[in-house]
Design a protein around this motif. Structure first.
Motif, PDB file in Angstrom:
ATOM      1  N   VAL A   1      14.166  75.328  38.403  1.00 33.49           N
ATOM      2  CA  VAL A   1      13.030  74.517  38.280  1.00 33.49           C
ATOM      3  C   VAL A   1      12.833  73.750  36.987  1.00 33.49           C
ATOM      4  O   VAL A   1      12.451  74.471  36.202  1.00 33.49           O
ATOM      5  CB  VAL A   1      11.800  75.087  38.789  1.00 33.49           C
ATOM      6  CG1 VAL A   1      10.800  74.101  39.002  1.00 33.49           C
ATOM      7  CG2 VAL A   1      12.026  75.612  40.307  1.00 33.49           C
ATOM      8  N   LEU A   2      12.802  72.608  36.959  1.00 36.95           N
ATOM      9  CA  LEU A   2      12.606  71.819  35.777  1.00 36.95           C
ATOM     10  C   LEU A   2      11.053  71.123  35.832  1.00 36.95           C
ATOM     11  O   LEU A   2      10.763  70.209  36.621  1.00 36.95           O
ATOM     12  CB  LEU A   2      13.693  70.800  35.306  1.00 36.95           C
ATOM     13  CG  LEU A   2      13.535  69.745  34.195  1.00 36.95           C
ATOM     14  CD1 LEU A   2      13.904  70.781  33.183  1.00 36.95           C
ATOM     15  CD2 LEU A   2      14.443  68.718  34.258  1.00 36.95           C
ATOM     16  N   PRO A   3      10.126  71.741  35.223  1.00 40.88           N
ATOM     17  CA  PRO A   3       8.843  71.171  35.240  1.00 40.88           C
ATOM     18  C   PRO A   3       8.669  69.747  34.354  1.00 40.88           C
ATOM     19  O   PRO A   3       9.073  69.602  33.239  1.00 40.88           O
ATOM     20  CB  PRO A   3       7.895  72.219  34.466  1.00 40.88           C
ATOM     21  CG  PRO A   3       8.897  72.885  33.427  1.00 40.88           C
ATOM     22  CD  PRO A   3      10.248  72.786  34.273  1.00 40.88           C
ATOM     23  N   VAL A   4       7.888  68.783  34.919  1.00 44.71           N
ATOM     24  CA  VAL A   4       7.627  67.421  34.290  1.00 44.71           C
ATOM     25  C   VAL A   4       6.279  67.120  34.628  1.00 44.71           C
ATOM     26  O   VAL A   4       5.780  67.337  35.762  1.00 44.71           O
ATOM     27  CB  VAL A   4       8.654  66.402  35.146  1.00 44.71           C
ATOM     28  CG1 VAL A   4       8.302  65.106  34.446  1.00 44.71           C
ATOM     29  CG2 VAL A   4      10.158  66.906  34.846  1.00 44.71           C
ATOM     30  N   GLY A   5       5.775  66.661  33.600  1.00 52.09           N
ATOM     31  CA  GLY A   5       4.274  66.075  33.766  1.00 52.09           C
ATOM     32  C   GLY A   5       4.409  64.426  33.243  1.00 52.09           C
ATOM     33  O   GLY A   5       4.887  64.200  32.435  1.00 52.09           O
ATOM     34  N   ILE A   6       3.809  63.674  34.120  1.00 48.27           N
ATOM     35  CA  ILE A   6       3.507  62.354  34.049  1.00 48.27           C
ATOM     36  C   ILE A   6       2.222  61.995  33.667  1.00 48.27           C
ATOM     37  O   ILE A   6       1.214  62.383  34.541  1.00 48.27           O
ATOM     38  CB  ILE A   6       4.381  61.669  35.202  1.00 48.27           C
ATOM     39  CG1 ILE A   6       5.682  61.794  35.484  1.00 48.27           C
ATOM     40  CG2 ILE A   6       3.795  59.956  34.974  1.00 48.27           C
ATOM     41  CD1 ILE A   6       6.144  61.230  36.586  1.00 48.27           C
TER      42      ILE A   6
END
Length: 225
Positions: A139-144
């Motif tokens: 799982v690759l966490p990403v915050g926008i």
């Protein structure tokens, strides 16, 4: 045609926003990987498609196909989005996503299951942990940050808003047996959301801004289930 859409989206983002991407070094070279993203704007899937070096198929609400206009339906088909029913378990959509992951692909998911109206994280559903465990996907966490409220304030688009995408280190897939254990899924989901929240400013962390409340609530829900 999908490549054409990708190029168009890339040009639109760079022309219409001051885009900054941090943490590219955390992107794995290949799948299987699930990209876990906070969701504040309809353009989030397109932005992730622009940022990532490989194709990302997003699980998107089925209403985009059943109720969307002709252009929306065409984009959904062309970009390879996977329509999913948000109420209950859509086994057909999950099987399509799981098969794509097992072939080494990348799936994009919004763990909260819906778009945030105020920009803050809401409580996530366990679907993302279940998918990661059952497909053996990292799982690759990403915050926008920077999209929240844009849809209601056209002046922000005129002023080229600052949009920042932060990519964190990938998380190992949960143990396969955890896909059948609700308590394990609750813990894995909390870990994923904690990683996403760490990539966002404090005022956007919402439900996951208070560690003690989040941990206690997750444990309580697991006990009830």
């Amino acid at each position: 045609m999908s490549r054409f859409l990708h190029i168009g989206a890339w040009a639109a983002f760079h022309a219409g926003a001051r885009l900054t991407v941090r943490g590219r070094e955390n992107i794995p070279p290949a799948g299987p990987v699930i990209v876990a993203v906070n969701h504040t704007h309809n353009m989030d899937p397109a932005l992730i498609g622009v940022v990532m070096p490989w194709p990302v198929r997003f699980l998107a609400k089925r209403e985009l196909v059943t109720e969307g206009n002709a252009i929306t339906r065409w984009i959904v088909r062309t970009w390879g989005l996977i329509p999913i029913t948000r109420e209950g378990a859509d086994r057909q959509a999950l099987d399509v996503a799981r098969r794509y992951l097992r072939e080494g692909g990348a799936i994009g998911m919004f763990p909260e299951g819906t778009r945030s109206r105020d920009g803050r994280l809401g409580e996530a559903r366990p679907g993302i942990a279940y998918m990661a465990a059952s497909a053996g996907a990292a799982v690759l966490p990403v915050g926008i940050q920077g999209f929240a409220g844009m849809g209601h304030n056209p002046l922000r688009a005129v002023r080229r808003p600052r949009v920042t995408v932060r990519i964190g280190p990938s998380l190992a897939p949960p143990a396969p047996e955890s896909s059948r254990d609700r308590e394990s899924l609750a813990r894995a989901t909390a870990d994923i959301m904690r990683a996403v929240a760490a990539l966002l400013p404090e005022h956007m962390r919402g439900y996951y801004g208070d560690d003690s409340h989040r941990t206690q609530s997750a444990e309580t829900r697991a006990d009830r289930q």
